[in-house]
Scaffold this motif. Structure first.
Motif, PDB file in Angstrom:
ATOM      1  N   THR A  95       0.874  -1.275  -0.096  1.00  0.00           N
ATOM      2  CA  THR A  95      -0.023   0.113   0.089  1.00  0.00           C
ATOM      3  C   THR A  95       0.986   1.111   0.085  1.00  0.00           C
ATOM      4  O   THR A  95       0.548   2.268  -0.708  1.00  0.00           O
ATOM      5  N   ASP A 144      -5.751  -1.561  -4.990  1.00  0.00           N
ATOM      6  CA  ASP A 144      -5.056  -2.292  -3.706  1.00  0.00           C
ATOM      7  C   ASP A 144      -5.971  -3.693  -3.626  1.00  0.00           C
ATOM      8  O   ASP A 144      -7.060  -3.681  -3.855  1.00  0.00           O
ATOM      9  N   GLU A 145      -5.079  -4.441  -2.682  1.00  0.00           N
ATOM     10  CA  GLU A 145      -6.056  -5.766  -2.353  1.00  0.00           C
ATOM     11  C   GLU A 145      -6.575  -6.397  -3.448  1.00  0.00           C
ATOM     12  O   GLU A 145      -8.011  -6.789  -3.252  1.00  0.00           O
ATOM     13  N   GLY A 204      -5.212  -4.887   5.741  1.00  0.00           N
ATOM     14  CA  GLY A 204      -4.469  -3.779   5.389  1.00  0.00           C
ATOM     15  C   GLY A 204      -4.284  -2.594   6.566  1.00  0.00           C
ATOM     16  O   GLY A 204      -3.503  -2.072   6.270  1.00  0.00           O
TER      17      GLY A 204
HETATM   18 MG    MG Z   1      -1.915  -2.812   2.240  1.00  0.00          MG
END
Ligand code: MG
Ligand code: ATP
Length: 735
Positions: free
Chosen positions: A86, A285-286, A618
């Motif tokens: 991230t 992301d993810e 996260g």
């Molecule tokens: Mg992350």
């Protein structure tokens, strides 16, 4: 979430200047030069600016930096927990903006709104560093399109939906709204009356969602995931067809529709081209927790992969129940030819002793792609496996240790308690409340799913879209004397007259509602009126609350706590001046639950974090307590159907443990009382989670939650609660 850090809160117009924006600028020229050394690539010498971008990039390790400064060819970062995925993505966004990409032409997709706000905060911080501004907001960051797949879908559909003949004014049905609609259609179609049990509304909604998300036929979905419903193929087909029609009539979209229609927009030549023109770069992301349809959306947005960056960790894939598939990550390079894959292996989050434990947990996974992680933080305390006699002892241990850590200087906010299911924290919540420890709980029963909040919102939803039959039915059923049949007729009347509140002008209410009906009509018309002042969502909610409170008091227990929730919603709404936007946003990404006990601490500066593991994705904390690590809880006995489900539960435990930076406590209560410890000693024994094998346990220090002397004292307390005399009296009470 504030308007300044989260562009998802900005008016659409401000975010998407459309065709007037420069499309191919200097950024593109620079990117076209291909893969060079970062210093060369940025064309930077020793001037003031270069020093600052170099300083910023200098915070990254070489592969992170390679990823952040990658050209516009497709990029996939696959890496384990805490390796800075991230962080790298945030740097990449900042770098792109710094290189000249127009911020408003960057789309950043995250899993939650919270994650989006956090990522944009990081981007903003980097840009401010580059600009040398300490105060205020950096020039670019607020114009980035940031949000979840669903919130971005909503914005695009409101803007371009008309191109595929979708009404741009639509309501969004959340999961429970869909279930309610399924339930009423199921009744209308007489499907519950076939003499045998037809699947319940929740199951129907889950099957429907799976079909749509996996783009697989109903028959195949039933066979593979819901074999016990296979006989209902025909009935379900009929139900789903009616469901699709009803949503169309009522101008409603469910969560899956948002993605499906977005996909349709991209397929449409003119709408697709218009949307593709909006963005130079799309970053996700993810990515391990996206489903097939989301994978297709990326392909539709960036057909040749140009400008596309995806980030994920196959070892943290935990949403397969929403049809997420790690195949999206695994197939990415094939799907987007020319992809550069950047692996990251250095973990910056946790100490090596914690990583040893988490690496061992995931090493036992049957399918595994991510490499073993290492950390430079070699020293540090070993994680602790805490044996607790029971849940009470577990709660006491957690509270004591949290407070002790705070004494050592670790703020409550830097500590988190994680659990598999929302109800696992209830005993702890009581203990925290008793000890006046402020906390905030994420995940689990969402604030919005509580009946009284849904009731309140039904008023606004109905005036926002008078065709919204789900909201109308909910509202009508609150009225004394109104039953499903009458409500059904009235909803039909609304639709027949083209979805205007005045369709109810001639309604003769049942006797029990004679007094309330004219007041309701007056309220609805006032809220729907064109001549209301500039929209003030909070004031509207206030008006509704005054009308609704007596109904609430007559319908539910614990009215005072519920009214507090309504007040909080009103408070939240002060940030919005557009009703549709308010409704869409809170439906798509509802605020965390405001449980009775949690109501006060929200105002407090420092609070302990309680979270389901799913909602902890996260994130990271100094100290992490994973509680209820017993078989049946993790793996959940709801999820031990097949090997894939067990594997997903293992990854869940991995996600939980990898949230810890410095201290990790894994707690295991040995006994579970059937009726609560204070009421009866009847209990069953649990087993330590099967994922904590001997190899894993070897990575832990093991300790009892309390020493033996304390336990004896506690047992005396316990005995004092249930004396022999009390038992004799109870026996006598039996006759
Ligand atoms: Mg992350
Ligand atoms: P997750 O898999 O949990 O989503 P992640 O891979 O996204 O984790 P981040 O959250 O970006 O990891 O980073 C984890 C921690 O490591 C953060 O505290 C971040 O600030 C820190 N970090 C990341 N990269 C570096 C670096 N190059 N130097 C120092 N710290 C770093």
């Amino acid at each position: 979430m504030t308007a300044s850090t989260n562009p998802a809160d900005e008016p659409l117009e401000a975010l998407s200047p459309g065709g007037s924006v420069r499309h191919d600028g200097p950024a593109r020229d620079r990117f076209c030069r291909g893969r060079e050394e970062p210093g060369q690539r940025t064309g930077l010498g020793m001037n003031q600016e270069s020093t600052s971008i170099e300083t910023v990039l200098g915070e990254l390790n070489p592969p992170q930096r390679e990823a952040a400064c990658h050209d516009l060819s497709p990029l996939l970062i696959v890496a384990g927990a805490g390796t800075g995925k991230t962080t790298t993505l945030a740097h990449r966004v900042a770098w792109l903006i710094h290189q000249g990409t127009d911020a408003s032409r960057i789309l950043l997709l995250t899993f939650t709104r919270r994650a989006s706000a956090e990522m944009l905060r990081r981007v903003d911080a980097i840009l401010r560093q580059l600009e040398g501004t300490r105060q205020g907001t950096a020039a670019g960051s607020t114009r980035v399109w940031g949000g979840t797949f669903h919130s971005i879908a909503t914005r695009l559909l409101r803007r371009f939906g008309r191109l595929i003949e979708l009404p741009t004014e639509f309501s969004i049905l959340d999961r429970s709204d869909c279930e309610d609609l399924m339930a009423s259609l199921r009744n209308e179609l007489g499907l519950g009356e076939t003499g045998r049990r037809f699947p319940k509304k929740g199951t129907c909604a889950a099957i429907y969602s799976r079909v749509v998300n996996t783009q697989t036929s109903l028959k195949d979905v039933l066979e593979s995931a819901f074999p016990w419903c296979a006989e209902d193929l025909e009935g379900l087909g009929e139900l789903f067809a009616a469901y699709v029609d009803r949503k169309e009539i009522q101008h409603c979209l469910d969560f899956d529709d948002l993605l499906v229609f977005w996909d349709a927009l991209l397929d449409d030549p003119s709408a697709g081209a218009a949307i593709r023109k909006l963005f130079d770069c799309v970053l996700v992301d993810e990515y391990q927790d996206t489903n097939r349809l989301q994978g297709r959306l990326l392909k539709g947005l960036c057909p040749d992969g140009r400008g596309l960056t995806a980030v994920g960790d196959d070892a943290q894939s935990i949403y397969s129940f929403r049809a997420a598939t790690i195949r999206n990550i695994l197939d990415f390079p094939e799907e987007h030819p020319g992809t550069t894959v950047v692996p990251l292996e250095q973990n910056y989050r946790s100490t090596q002793p914690i990583l040893d434990a988490t690496n061992t947990v995931i090493a036992q996974a049957s399918q595994r792609h991510t490499k073993t992680l290492w950390s430079e933080r070699t020293s540090g305390e070993r994680p602790v496996l805490v044996d607790c006699i029971d849940e009470d002892e577990q709660s006491e241990f957690v509270v004591e240790t949290v407070l002790a850590r705070r004494e050592e200087g670790v703020a409550l906010k830097d500590q988190a308690v994680l659990f598999r299911a929302s109800h696992h924290s209830l005993a702890l919540e009581v203990e925290l409340a008793n000890r006046n420890v402020p906390f905030h709980k994420y995940g689990g029963l969402r604030f919005l799913e509580t009946a009284h909040i849904k009731d309140l919102l039904a008023f606004l939803k109905l005036v926002d879209n008078p065709r919204d039959g789900v909201a109308a039915t909910r509202l009508l059923l609150m009225l004394p004397g109104v039953g499903p049949v009458r409500a059904g007729r009235m909803v039909e009347a609304l639709l027949e007259k083209g979805g205007v509140i005045s369709a109810w002008d001639d309604v003769k209410p049942p006797a029990a509602s004679e007094e309330i009906w004219p007041r309701l009509m007056q309220l609805l018309k006032q809220l729907a009126g064109d001549n209301r002042d500039e929209q003030n969502v909070s004031a509207e909610l206030h008006q509704v609350r005054r009308f609704y409170t007596p109904l609430l008091e007559s319908r539910y227990d614990h009215a005072a706590a519920r009214i507090r929730d309504l007040e909080q919603l009103e408070q939240l709404a002060t940030r919005y001046n557009d009703r549709s936007r308010f409704l869409a946003e809170i439906t798509l990404d509802p605020p965390a639950s405001t449980q009775d006990f949690a109501a006060e601490p929200i105002l407090d500066d420092d609070f302990l974090v309680l979270s389901t593991i799913h909602s902890a994705k996260g994130l990271e904390w100094d100290s992490v307590f994973v509680i209820h690590v017993a078989d049946g809880n993790i793996p959940s006995d709801m999820a031990t159907g097949d090997a894939d489900e067990i594997e997903e539960e293992r990854r869940l435990l991995y996600v939980a443990m990898t949230r810890a930076k410095n201290r990790l406590f894994v707690c295991y209560p040995q006994r579970y009382y059937f009726r609560g410890r204070r009421r009866s000693d009847a209990h069953g024994f649990s087993q330590l989670s099967r994922f904590l094998t001997d190899d894993v346990i070897a990575c832990f220090d093991r300790q009892a939650a309390r020493n033996a002397d304390d336990r004896d004292e506690a047992d005396e307390d316990l005995a004092a609660d249930v004396t022999a005399e009390e038992i004799r009296r109870r026996i006598k009470d039996l006759w």
